[in-house]
Design a protein around this motif. Structure first.
Motif, short mmCIF file in Angstrom:
data_model
loop_
_atom_site.label_atom_id
_atom_site.label_comp_id
_atom_site.label_asym_id
_atom_site.label_seq_id
_atom_site.Cartn_x
_atom_site.Cartn_y
_atom_site.Cartn_z
N GLY A 19 0.80 -1.22 0.00
CA GLY A 19 0.00 0.00 0.00
C GLY A 19 0.82 1.25 0.00
O GLY A 19 0.37 2.29 0.46
N GLY A 20 2.04 1.15 -0.49
CA GLY A 20 2.91 2.30 -0.43
C GLY A 20 2.68 3.27 -1.58
O GLY A 20 2.30 2.87 -2.68
N ASP A 21 2.85 4.52 -1.29
CA ASP A 21 2.79 5.54 -2.32
C ASP A 21 3.71 6.64 -1.84
O ASP A 21 3.34 7.46 -1.01
N GLY A 448 0.08 4.86 1.20
CA GLY A 448 -0.84 5.63 0.36
C GLY A 448 -2.02 6.16 1.15
O GLY A 448 -2.52 7.25 0.88
N THR A 449 -2.45 5.38 2.14
CA THR A 449 -3.61 5.82 2.91
C THR A 449 -3.26 6.90 3.91
O THR A 449 -4.14 7.45 4.57
N HIS A 451 -1.85 9.72 3.14
CA HIS A 451 -1.86 11.06 2.54
C HIS A 451 -2.99 11.92 3.07
O HIS A 451 -2.87 13.14 3.12
N PHE B 78 -0.58 14.83 -7.28
CA PHE B 78 -1.88 14.23 -7.10
C PHE B 78 -2.50 14.77 -5.83
O PHE B 78 -1.80 15.33 -4.97
N ASN B 80 -5.73 14.04 -2.75
CA ASN B 80 -6.45 12.95 -2.12
C ASN B 80 -7.83 13.46 -1.74
O ASN B 80 -7.96 14.38 -0.92
N ARG B 83 -9.21 13.86 1.90
CA ARG B 83 -8.74 14.89 2.83
C ARG B 83 -9.82 15.93 3.08
O ARG B 83 -10.68 16.18 2.23
N LEU B 88 -3.75 20.31 -0.50
CA LEU B 88 -2.46 19.62 -0.48
C LEU B 88 -2.28 18.80 -1.75
O LEU B 88 -3.06 17.91 -2.05
N LEU B 90 0.51 16.49 -3.26
CA LEU B 90 1.78 15.82 -3.08
C LEU B 90 2.23 15.30 -4.43
O LEU B 90 1.44 15.16 -5.36
N HIS B 92 4.39 12.28 -6.53
CA HIS B 92 5.04 10.96 -6.48
C HIS B 92 5.48 10.56 -7.89
O HIS B 92 5.02 11.11 -8.88
N SER B 131 -5.79 10.35 -5.57
CA SER B 131 -5.05 9.21 -5.04
C SER B 131 -5.91 7.96 -5.10
O SER B 131 -7.12 8.00 -4.84
N PHE B 133 -5.81 5.73 -3.11
CA PHE B 133 -6.06 5.27 -1.75
C PHE B 133 -7.22 5.99 -1.08
O PHE B 133 -7.57 5.69 0.04
N ALA B 134 -7.77 6.98 -1.82
CA ALA B 134 -8.84 7.77 -1.20
C ALA B 134 -10.04 6.91 -0.86
O ALA B 134 -10.77 7.17 0.10
N PHE B 136 -10.19 4.17 0.47
CA PHE B 136 -10.11 3.41 1.72
C PHE B 136 -10.58 4.21 2.92
O PHE B 136 -10.63 3.71 4.03
#
Lengths: 473, 630
Positions: A19-21, A448-449, A451, B78, B80, B83, B88, B90, B92, B131, B133-134, B136
């Motif tokens: 789950g890395g970012d 990643g989570t 952020h 990117f 998220n 948030r 923000l 960030l 990558h 992102s 991961f948003a 989640f």
């Protein structure tokens, strides 16, 4: 690794597994003995420096005022004149004490050591008569009109669980105002250590240099009532060793390495035959203490052992058993050497048994032992959590690398909680144990989570320094 | 590190076929270059030359030749969406997507519709990517209430509105993780006057003097209040009668939350945690005991049920006259027995079947072991006899039906020729080659452990190794014979020992009787004992002779082993026997008994002869017992 990862197209990248970012975040973990800094996502901090720094007195041309020039890094800590060794952290609390020095130290580590060279305006020196080409690391001053040095790197800092709100606000202020970080986060060291062990809920036993703490973590959050802190750590152990050496027959003369010019080998117990170095300047007590501490660290690493149990070391019979077993020889820098048998168990026993602690000259021998801390920690936690915590005990901190530490801890826990499933998680690699909280921070900041958690620059500007209390709970 | 891994790291093609042969050629070519080395040192390396100078040039060339063009990565910003603030951004590293790289590197050779491609690129550039991961980010649904709703429904004596708000704020902050909520619960009560302007309270406010002390809240208190409010709000939003099943059950659980039972449960848990080692161990043992009892109970129940089922016979409408005759009954019994056997139970008919002549036991012992042993004995005896009668080179299990075939073969080869050529005849061959000595092993392994031990002991006494050094056919057959004889012998000795004991018992009884007799009439005892002893002695001798005839097979095999030991031991044992049978009272017989035992233990080497005598004695004892019974 790269070869295996490259052929995967973006759509197939296993996000659920890894789950890395990474957003090139920096992780800073400050402790009393060492300060660790590096990039998130790496398994070991890039820069590990002692939290001790040197301060050189420079007399100006008009000899009325003296200024101090601070130098950082262990390579600078060598004998020289007018040289004090200081620490920016507080020994009793393991929190930042001297914020000016802390800022300089962190800048040295994060900016000078971890950032690429930039076009820099001429560095403003502390004194006008400062020799320009010193060749030493000079702390970088804040340059107001210069581009913010960390404008591209979010920063994650760790803090002791008992850190005060003021100190946290100061930390975010430095990160945001001085360095211009785009995002900031503060995390507690036990939480990070638990993450480094891959656990969200754990009982973290952190046996560090200046302090030992026992903390319960639930779902990645610290349980504040459970925090236990005791000075029973590396430096306390050093003090015990010093007491033991003082009471030894003959008394052990502690001469650090830098004072020895040459030595000839002698038999065990025979007086040392060494010529000491002569210095043209006075060696300050603080520098000598720092060097003696290094010697003691060596002794701790190679000689000191923890009585593994079962039972306490002072129970009848144990000492006789140890006496019959082979001891360990330790040779001092000046060549004096002796075999240590039962004493090497005795010095560490105070961590477990209050009555076994050697009385220090300043009367600070007794301290809360590790079993007592665990007991107090668990009693401050909801009953339903206790079995889970005992099944996830995370041991971290450099002093936990003492020989036999884990065996003893396991025995003590078993004795305290018979019939419970007790599982210790202690990393096998010494680096993982020493840098446990940094590694946890590195994991956290590269997720990643994570952020969505960062305190962004805009939030800081809108809410002020108080946001760190609101967000980093 | 395996070579595969090395290849992986260096980005070489994974098939090992490519570079291997060429490398070999290279090594042979490189050989003469190593001039500075001694020949011996060079030869240490074997086929592979000692690597002194790595041949980097060829290695590098191949490496780059096989590599794909490097993937393009870009540093992209990117955001998220999970948030609170979207400011923000960030950055990558991200692999450049296909269309992007195509658009940048070769825009003219685009075969697809240019409009679509362009649109996609445009979308990429102007909209900052969200992102992955948003998704989640999940949040717990914490009930909300308004001022009016609170006043109408949720008023409580114990909880002020301000504290309830505080609790719900914590619940939201910590996603209903109760241990955390309880841990961080640090409520500073509000003076009842200024609930509204809670933020403006300062220390100088005179009202603060009236602030009630904060109540210490337990985790159960917090839960109770929360569930109470949540249940009420649920009912307010949707009356209970309209709730779905899931909603209703949730409502019920929350409304019926009982903090007292929770507390009690926790107290139990605490007690369980603070047990001492002994208590823990005791409890563990008790648990095991309980489990055992439960298991036993179950077993008992099952057996009882079995019994009921058996007793609960079905009412038959068939004619039962066929079972009224003895023949009909026997067939019925047989049927039942087969049915029983199919159930894998202990056969009912076992006792009847096992009544073989070899086990003519005078005492009908209730346990079945002697019976089955007797059976085995008889079987072993029959096998032994069978083998002896056939002799020579056949396997013992060979049935006589094969005689015809054998005769046919005999026409071709004489016996001598067969022996010379090593021809043997088998009715049934096991698949694949086997070792001869395995036959011996099979005999040993089929025995029980104790028996096996006894056989090996006997072999040791005979100085015959348990594992044959040279298992030729003859040797193996001889060994087989020997082993079978030994097992027969052992069986007989066992029987003998048993009978010995019984004889002794009977003698003791007799002596007792005699003693009582002597106390009554002392004169008659001596006279009566004389003939009796003579009788038994005579009998011993006679039966001895008979038995030698019976067990001639045994004798033959044993005579080969140790013919000399026979007369002495036989005589000695007989003498003992004589003494025993002549014993006047129980005490003397016991003494003799002890002597006898000593003798046995002191004479291990003569076991071959002794065994025979034992078999003899078994016959003796049978007869003498019969006589005694008379």
């Amino acid at each position: 690794m790269m070869a295996a990862q490259q052929p995967l197209p973006n759509s197939q990248a296993p996000l659920d597994v890894y789950g890395g970012d990474e957003v090139s975040a920096l992780v800073l973990d400050a402790g009393y003995c060492h300060t660790r800094a590096g990039f998130a996502g790496e398994d070991v901090p890039k820069s590990v420096l002692p939290s001790f720094y040197g301060s050189i007195k420079t007399s100006n041309s008009d000899s009325t005022t003296t200024t101090y020039r601070d130098i950082f890094g262990d390579e600078c800590l060598y004998p020289r004149g007018d040289f004090e060794v200081k620490n920016y952290m507080s020994r009793s609390e393991s929190v930042v004490e001297d914020w000016d020095a802390a800022t300089k130290m962190w800048e040295h580590m994060l900016i000078k050591r971890l950032q690429p060279d930039r076009e820099m305006p001429p560095i403003i020196k502390n004194g006008p008569s400062e020799p320009a080409a010193d060749g030493e690391d000079v702390a970088m001053e804040d340059v107001e009109n210069h581009e913010k040095p960390l404008a591209e790197n979010p920063l994650l800092m760790t803090e002791a669980p008992w850190n005060t709100g003021k100190a946290r606000e100061k930390a975010i202020e430095i990160a945001m105002e001085n360095w211009g970080c785009p995002a900031f986060w503060m995390s507690r060291t036990p939480v990070c250590a638990a993450f480094a062990a891959g656990k969200a809920s754990a009982l973290v036993i952190d046996v560090g240099g200046a302090n030992t703490s026992v903390t319960a973590i639930h779902d990645g959050m610290i349980l504040k009532r459970s925090i236990q802190k005791s000075p029973v750590g590396g430096l306390w152990l050093s003090q015990q060793i010093r007491t033991m050496w003082d009471n030894n027959e003959p008394k052990v003369n502690v001469v650090p390495y830098f004072m020895i010019e040459n030595k000839t080998p002698v038999d065990a117990g025979a007086p040392a035959q060494a010529r000491l170095r002569k210095f043209a300047f006075d060696i300050t007590p603080s520098y000598r203490a720092y060097e003696e501490e290094r010697l003691l660290t060596e002794f701790k690493e190679s000689v000191v052992e923890v009585w593994r149990g079962p039972g306490r070391y002072l129970n009848p019979g144990n000492e006789e058993l140890v006496k019959s077993q082979p001891g360990r020889v330790f040779e001092m820098p000046d060549g004096w050497n002796q075999m240590w048998r039962e004493q090497r168990y005795r010095v560490s026993e105070g961590m477990w048994d209050e009555n076994a602690a050697l009385p220090n000259p300043d009367g600070s021998g007794k301290a809360q032992t590790i079993p007592e801390m665990i007991k107090a920690c668990l009693s401050a936690v909801d009953v339903d959590l206790r079995p889970n915590l005992l099944g996830n005990v995370v041991v971290t901190g450099g002093t936990s690398l003492l020989n036999g530490f884990n065996d003893r801890l396991n025995n003590e826990l078993m004795a305290m909680h018979p019939g419970m499933k007790i599982k210790l998680h202690a990393a096998g690699l010494t680096t993982e144990r020493r840098f446990g909280s940094w590694i946890g921070g590195s994991i956290l900041a590269s997720l990643g989570t994570f952020h969505q958690m960062w305190i962004s620059r805009k939030e800081y500007e809108e809410n002020g320094v108080g946001i760190v209390e609101k967000r980093c709970k | 590190m395996a070579s595969h891994d090395v290849r992986d790291v260096l980005n070489l093609p994974s098939e090992g076929a490519g570079p291997r042969p060429t490398k070999k050629q290279k090594t042979s070519a490189a050989r003469p270059n190593l001039k500075g080395l001694a020949r011996e040192v060079q030869s240490l390396g074997g086929d592979n030359p000692i690597a002194i100078v790595p041949e980097i040039s060829t290695f590098k060339k191949r490496r780059f030749g096989s590599r794909k063009p490097a993937a393009r990565w870009e540093m992209s910003a990117f955001c998220n969406s999970a948030r609170g603030d979207q400011s923000l951004q960030l950055r990558h590293w991200k692999k450049e997507t296909e269309d992007q790289s195509r658009a940048t590197s070769q825009p003219q050779s685009d075969g697809q519709t240019p409009g679509e491609n362009g649109m996609e690129v445009a979308k990429k550039t102007d909209a900052v990517e969200d992102s992955s991961f948003a998704k989640f980010n999940v949040e717990v649904d914490v009930p909300q209430y308004s001022e009016d709703q609170y006043n109408s429904n949720l008023l409580s004596d114990d909880w002020a509105k301000h504290e309830t708000d505080y609790l719900f704020g914590l619940a939201r902050d910590f996603d209903l993780r109760w241990p955390l909520i309880w841990d961080r619960y640090d409520y500073t009560p509000q003076s009842p006057g200024n609930v509204k302007e809670e933020k403006d309270v300062d220390g100088t406010d005179p009202n603060t003097a009236m602030i009630p002390a904060p109540k210490p809240r337990t985790l159960e208190d917090l839960k109770k209040r929360y569930y109470e409010v949540a249940a009420k709000m649920m009912a307010v939003q949707k009356p209970v009668q309209y709730m779905t099943q899931a909603e209703f059950s949730l409502h019920e659980t929350m409304a019926n939350f009982n903090p007292v039972s929770e507390m009690q449960r926790k107290k139990f848990a605490q007690d369980a945690l603070s047990r001492s080692t002994d208590e823990a161990r005791e409890e563990e043992q008790l648990l095991i005991e309980v489990r055992r009892i439960v298991a036993r109970q179950q077993k008992l129940n099952q057996e009882r049920q079995d019994l009921y089922r058996r007793l609960d016979f079905p009412l038959t409408e068939q004619d039962i006259t066929s079972f009224k005759s003895s023949a009909g009954l026997s067939t019925l019994l047989q049927n039942l027995a087969t049915a029983d056997r199919s159930k894998k139970r202990k056969p009912i008919l076992d006792i009847n079947v096992a009544n073989t002549p070899g086990s003519a036991q005078p005492s009908a012992q209730p346990n079945s072991t002697p019976v089955s042993e007797g059976r085995r004995e008889s079987i072993a005896a029959s096998i032994g006899g069978h083998r002896d009668s056939i002799g020579g080179g056949e396997r013992p299990e060979r049935p006589t039906k094969k005689g015809a075939q054998q005769q046919q073969e005999r026409k071709k080869l004489t016996e001598q020729e067969e022996q010379i050529y090593g021809v043997s005849h088998h009715d049934r061959l096991p698949s694949g080659p086997t070792f001869r000595y395995e036959r011996i092993n099979k005999i040993l392994t089929t025995k029980s452990n104790a028996q096996h031990q006894r056989i090996t002991n006997t072999l040791a006494e005979l100085d015959i190794p348990g594992r044959l050094n040279m298992p030729t056919r003859n040797v193996v057959e001889g060994m087989e014979k020997l082993l079978n004889s030994i097992s027969v012998l052992l069986e007989i000795r066992k029987l003998n020992d048993k009978l010995d004991g019984e004889i002794r018992l009977e003698q003791a009884k007799k002596a007792e009787r005699k003693k009582t007799g002597t106390t009554i009439g002392a004169s008659g005892s001596e006279g009566s004992s004389g003939p009796a002893s003579a009788n038994t002695n005579e009998a011993t001798n006679r039966t001895n002779g008979e038995n030698t005839g019976l067990t001639s097979a045994n004798k033959e095999s044993n005579d080969d082993d140790r013919p000399t030991s026979k007369p002495t031991t036989n005589g000695a044992v007989n003498g003992e026997k004589y003494e025993l049978t002549n014993g006047h009272d129980a005490k003397s017989s016991e003494q003799a008994n002890a002597e006898n035992r000593e003798d046995k233990s002191m004479r291990p080497a003569s076991s071959g002869g002794y065994k025979r005598s034992a078999s003899v004695l078994s016959g003796v004892s049978e007869k003498s017992i019969k006589r005694l019974k008379k």
